[in-house]
Design a protein around this motif. Structure first.
Motif, mmCIF file in Angstrom:
data_model
loop_
_atom_site.group_PDB
_atom_site.id
_atom_site.type_symbol
_atom_site.label_atom_id
_atom_site.label_comp_id
_atom_site.label_asym_id
_atom_site.label_seq_id
_atom_site.Cartn_x
_atom_site.Cartn_y
_atom_site.Cartn_z
ATOM 1 N N GLU A 144 0.820 -1.210 0.000
ATOM 2 C CA GLU A 144 0.000 0.000 0.000
ATOM 3 C C GLU A 144 0.856 1.264 0.000
ATOM 4 O O GLU A 144 0.529 2.251 -0.664
ATOM 5 C CB GLU A 144 -0.917 0.003 1.237
ATOM 6 C CG GLU A 144 -2.040 -1.019 1.167
ATOM 7 C CD GLU A 144 -2.949 -0.935 2.378
ATOM 8 O OE1 GLU A 144 -2.670 -0.092 3.265
ATOM 9 O OE2 GLU A 144 -3.928 -1.694 2.439
ATOM 10 N N ARG A 145 1.942 1.252 0.721
ATOM 11 C CA ARG A 145 2.798 2.433 0.827
ATOM 12 C C ARG A 145 3.728 2.593 -0.373
ATOM 13 O O ARG A 145 4.119 3.710 -0.714
ATOM 14 C CB ARG A 145 3.662 2.358 2.091
ATOM 15 C CG ARG A 145 2.891 2.564 3.390
ATOM 16 C CD ARG A 145 3.841 2.352 4.564
ATOM 17 N NE ARG A 145 3.219 2.643 5.837
ATOM 18 C CZ ARG A 145 3.385 3.784 6.501
ATOM 19 N NH1 ARG A 145 4.128 4.741 6.002
ATOM 20 N NH2 ARG A 145 2.798 3.969 7.663
ATOM 21 N N TYR A 146 4.082 1.457 -0.970
ATOM 22 C CA TYR A 146 5.041 1.498 -2.074
ATOM 23 C C TYR A 146 4.830 0.278 -2.957
ATOM 24 O O TYR A 146 4.762 -0.855 -2.473
ATOM 25 C CB TYR A 146 6.482 1.508 -1.538
ATOM 26 C CG TYR A 146 7.526 1.345 -2.602
ATOM 27 C CD1 TYR A 146 8.049 2.456 -3.266
ATOM 28 C CD2 TYR A 146 7.978 0.072 -2.972
ATOM 29 C CE1 TYR A 146 9.000 2.295 -4.276
ATOM 30 C CE2 TYR A 146 8.917 -0.087 -3.974
ATOM 31 C CZ TYR A 146 9.426 1.023 -4.626
ATOM 32 O OH TYR A 146 10.350 0.867 -5.617
ATOM 33 N N SER A 147 4.739 0.497 -4.293
ATOM 34 C CA SER A 147 4.555 -0.640 -5.206
ATOM 35 C C SER A 147 5.389 -0.442 -6.464
ATOM 36 O O SER A 147 5.289 0.575 -7.150
ATOM 37 C CB SER A 147 3.089 -0.804 -5.585
ATOM 38 O OG SER A 147 2.942 -1.843 -6.536
ATOM 39 N N ASP A 148 6.214 -1.465 -6.770
ATOM 40 C CA ASP A 148 6.978 -1.458 -8.012
ATOM 41 C C ASP A 148 6.120 -1.880 -9.205
ATOM 42 O O ASP A 148 6.527 -1.685 -10.354
ATOM 43 C CB ASP A 148 8.158 -2.434 -7.896
ATOM 44 C CG ASP A 148 9.238 -1.924 -6.962
ATOM 45 O OD1 ASP A 148 9.815 -0.865 -7.258
ATOM 46 O OD2 ASP A 148 9.502 -2.587 -5.940
ATOM 47 N N ASN A 172 15.097 5.394 6.700
ATOM 48 C CA ASN A 172 13.754 4.851 6.905
ATOM 49 C C ASN A 172 13.252 4.131 5.655
ATOM 50 O O ASN A 172 13.534 4.539 4.530
ATOM 51 C CB ASN A 172 12.765 5.967 7.268
ATOM 52 C CG ASN A 172 13.092 6.596 8.613
ATOM 53 O OD1 ASN A 172 13.473 5.894 9.553
ATOM 54 N ND2 ASN A 172 12.964 7.911 8.704
ATOM 55 N N SER A 173 12.509 3.076 5.875
ATOM 56 C CA SER A 173 11.932 2.320 4.767
ATOM 57 C C SER A 173 10.726 3.044 4.194
ATOM 58 O O SER A 173 9.896 3.573 4.938
ATOM 59 C CB SER A 173 11.509 0.930 5.260
ATOM 60 O OG SER A 173 10.625 0.312 4.356
ATOM 61 N N PHE A 174 10.625 3.052 2.859
ATOM 62 C CA PHE A 174 9.444 3.627 2.222
ATOM 63 C C PHE A 174 8.200 2.750 2.451
ATOM 64 O O PHE A 174 7.077 3.217 2.277
ATOM 65 C CB PHE A 174 9.669 3.799 0.720
ATOM 66 C CG PHE A 174 10.533 4.980 0.378
ATOM 67 C CD1 PHE A 174 10.091 6.273 0.587
ATOM 68 C CD2 PHE A 174 11.800 4.794 -0.155
ATOM 69 C CE1 PHE A 174 10.887 7.364 0.274
ATOM 70 C CE2 PHE A 174 12.603 5.875 -0.479
ATOM 71 C CZ PHE A 174 12.155 7.171 -0.256
ATOM 72 N N VAL A 175 8.425 1.505 2.835
ATOM 73 C CA VAL A 175 7.293 0.599 3.078
ATOM 74 C C VAL A 175 6.753 0.767 4.491
ATOM 75 O O VAL A 175 5.543 0.907 4.688
ATOM 76 C CB VAL A 175 7.718 -0.870 2.854
ATOM 77 C CG1 VAL A 175 6.543 -1.810 3.118
ATOM 78 C CG2 VAL A 175 8.243 -1.069 1.442
ATOM 79 N N THR A 176 7.641 0.783 5.501
ATOM 80 C CA THR A 176 7.177 0.864 6.891
ATOM 81 C C THR A 176 7.092 2.296 7.405
ATOM 82 O O THR A 176 6.373 2.571 8.355
ATOM 83 C CB THR A 176 8.122 0.080 7.816
ATOM 84 O OG1 THR A 176 9.423 0.708 7.814
ATOM 85 C CG2 THR A 176 8.253 -1.367 7.360
#
Length: 526
Positions: A144-148, A172-176
């Motif tokens: 949801e936060r990041y999709s390739d 920081n992770s773009f996912v978490t």
């Protein structure tokens, strides 16, 4: 009547006190005598005999060894807690190895386990697949936060991805959104599952730790051979996958390397997916052999005597399987690991003799001899995933693997043992073993192989590791390798029984301390 009740109550309380006092006064030195060279020799020469045919998992010799171990447990008077009233936990293994595996790029053919590797279990057969396009798809994440996968056309295509996940300049992770990484990093199979759902033909991982992971997956990739205890369901859930060295990845990218670097920088800078179409004549063929075999873990259980603590347990392990036969040549496996199995059987007897006279361990003890170790630690892995007793109730694993010989480093001084893993999760486990040795056995405790920098990586190579992965503190006793390791010349007459007895006593004292202390040992390290 009142007087009778009072007298009965006093007798009952005195009985409990007597039982408690008996335990408090229990001295492990009264039971350690059951670990002796004569009994060790009997077990050792039986397990490493020609009749056992090298004890290869799934073969008749392994079955004979399992029957022998179960007969020993029955003779000790242990309850049969295994499948269908037996001492066995049956494990069905799925055996897979590559019959043919090839990878070509722009007319050049590359070598498996040198330039790339693929794990049979996570692949289906793929006959001579060819394409002239590979899609670079960042990290292969769909979240949801990041999709390739956003706006990317990948159906029936091969994708090239990085391992891990995108991290911004602040760490920081773009996912978490935090410094903690997500499951996309911790579980690479998740990327294969989403790729399968998106219709991807194959996933090419750019493995940032290619050499290290190649060693980690040695059972699957270096030998091209793997055994799994699950069925083929995973094949239906994941896309085919190949792990590439950075050198091979650069050959695929070719003159579009700068475009790839720019795309990755944009992902890291903005947290926005960026795909690149790469022109490349690419060919991949995967074909494997699959068969099934059955092995057994053999379970010896001593129930604890303390009502408050008996639901907790110490699991003591050794693997009893070995390499079996090659033609008429038998790999006897006297040191590896009839020595550990024999030692653990004697430790089991010592605990059971204490139990017989009402001075047994406060916590329960499970003595488990496992199969499938030589196929990739699979018997212990099966137990860790399918425990007879809740894994959260297991306070420690004590593992014994190869304790009957003296290595070159200690030539002339057999009174030593390598100790591995004791301090990885619990400083208390380390100290209990140190105290047991100082008080009782005075062996040289060698921690060389416990170093995280140790290139042999023995911490990851025996059955204790499957417990450690579950957060269970584990200690591994090992006397090192020798010129007969994994050879037909590993025969029982070369074993030092006096050395085995001393090590067995240390293992018993440490296990006794774990089973009888007031508080379970703390997990105080990550």
């Amino acid at each position: 009547m009142r007087i009778i009740i009072i007298l009965y109550s006093l007798l009952f309380v005195n009985g409990l006190f007597a039982q408690s006092s008996a335990w408090i006064g229990a001295n492990p030195e009264n039971f350690v005598k059951h670990i002796n060279q004569e009994d060790l020799k009997t077990h050792l020469f039986t397990l490493a005999s020609s009749e056992m045919e090298g004890r290869e998992t799934g073969k008749p010799g392994q079955k004979k060894a399992a029957d022998y171990i179960s007969s020993v447990f029955k003779n000790y008077g242990l309850p049969a807690i295994g499948d269908q009233g037996t001492y066995f936990q049956k494990v069905t293994y799925r055996t897979e190895n590559w019959e043919k595996i090839s990878l070509g790029i722009n007319g050049e053919t590359f070598r498996s386990v040198k330039d790339f590797y693929a794990i049979p279990y996570y692949n289906t057969n793929l006959d001579s697949f060819a394409t002239n396009e590979i899609v670079f798809l960042g990290y292969g994440i769909d979240d949801e936060r990041y999709s390739d996968y956003e706006n990317a056309d990948v159906k029936n295509k091969v994708i090239l991805i990085y391992d891990g996940e995108p991290i911004d300049k602040d760490g920081n992770s773009f996912v978490t959104g935090t410094s903690d990484t997500s499951d996309w990093t911790k579980n690479w199979k998740k990327k294969l599952q989403v790729a399968k759902a998106k219709g991807v033909k194959a996933v090419l991982f750019i493995d940032s730790d290619f050499q290290e992971n190649l060693l980690k997956n040695a059972q699957q990739s270096l030998s091209g051979y793997e055994v799994q205890f699950t069925d083929a369901q995973i094949e239906k859930e994941v896309a085919n996958s190949v792990f590439l060295s950075s050198t091979l990845a650069k050959k695929i990218v070719g003159n579009q390397f700068n475009s790839l670097v720019k795309a990755r920088k944009k992902i890291i800078r903005k947290g926005k997916a960026e795909s690149v179409s790469i022109a490349c004549d690419f060919g991949l063929q995967l074909r494997k052999n699959v068969r099934s075999l059955e092995g057994e873990n053999v379970l010896g259980y001593i129930e604890g005597v303390d009502e408050q603590l008996k639901d907790e347990l110490v699991v003591i392990t050794a693997h009893y399987d070995h390499l079996g036969k090659r033609g008429e040549s038998i790999y006897f496996g006297a040191d590896d690991n009839a020595s550990g199995t024999s030692t653990v059987l004697e430790i089991c007897q010592a605990f059971q003799e204490a139990k017989k006279i009402g001075q047994g361990p406060r916590r329960s003890v499970l003595v488990m001899l496992v199969s499938g170790e030589e196929k990739g630690l699979l018997g212990s892995k099966f137990y860790a995933e399918n425990p007879v007793f809740p894994i959260e109730n297991t306070i420690a694993n004590v593992n014994v693997d190869m304790v009957g010989r003296t290595d070159e480093k200690h030539a002339g001084n057999p009174d030593y043992i390598y100790v591995i893993g004791a301090d990885r999760l619990s400083s208390e486990l380390h100290q209990i073993n140190e105290n047991a040795n100082t008080t009782h056995t005075q062996l040289e405790l060698d921690y060389t192989y416990n170093l995280e920098s140790d290139p042999n990586r023995y911490y990851y190579r025996s059955d204790h590791y499957n417990f450690a992965e579950k957060g269970v503190p584990a200690i591994f006793y090992f006397s090192g390798t020798h010129t007969d390791y994994h050879r037909t010349s590993d025969t029982p007459e070369k074993i030092d029984l006096k050395k085995m007895e001393k090590i067995g006593k240390l293992v018993f004292y440490t296990s006794w301390g774990l089973a009888n202390r007031d508080e379970r040992i703390k997990v105080d390290k990550k």
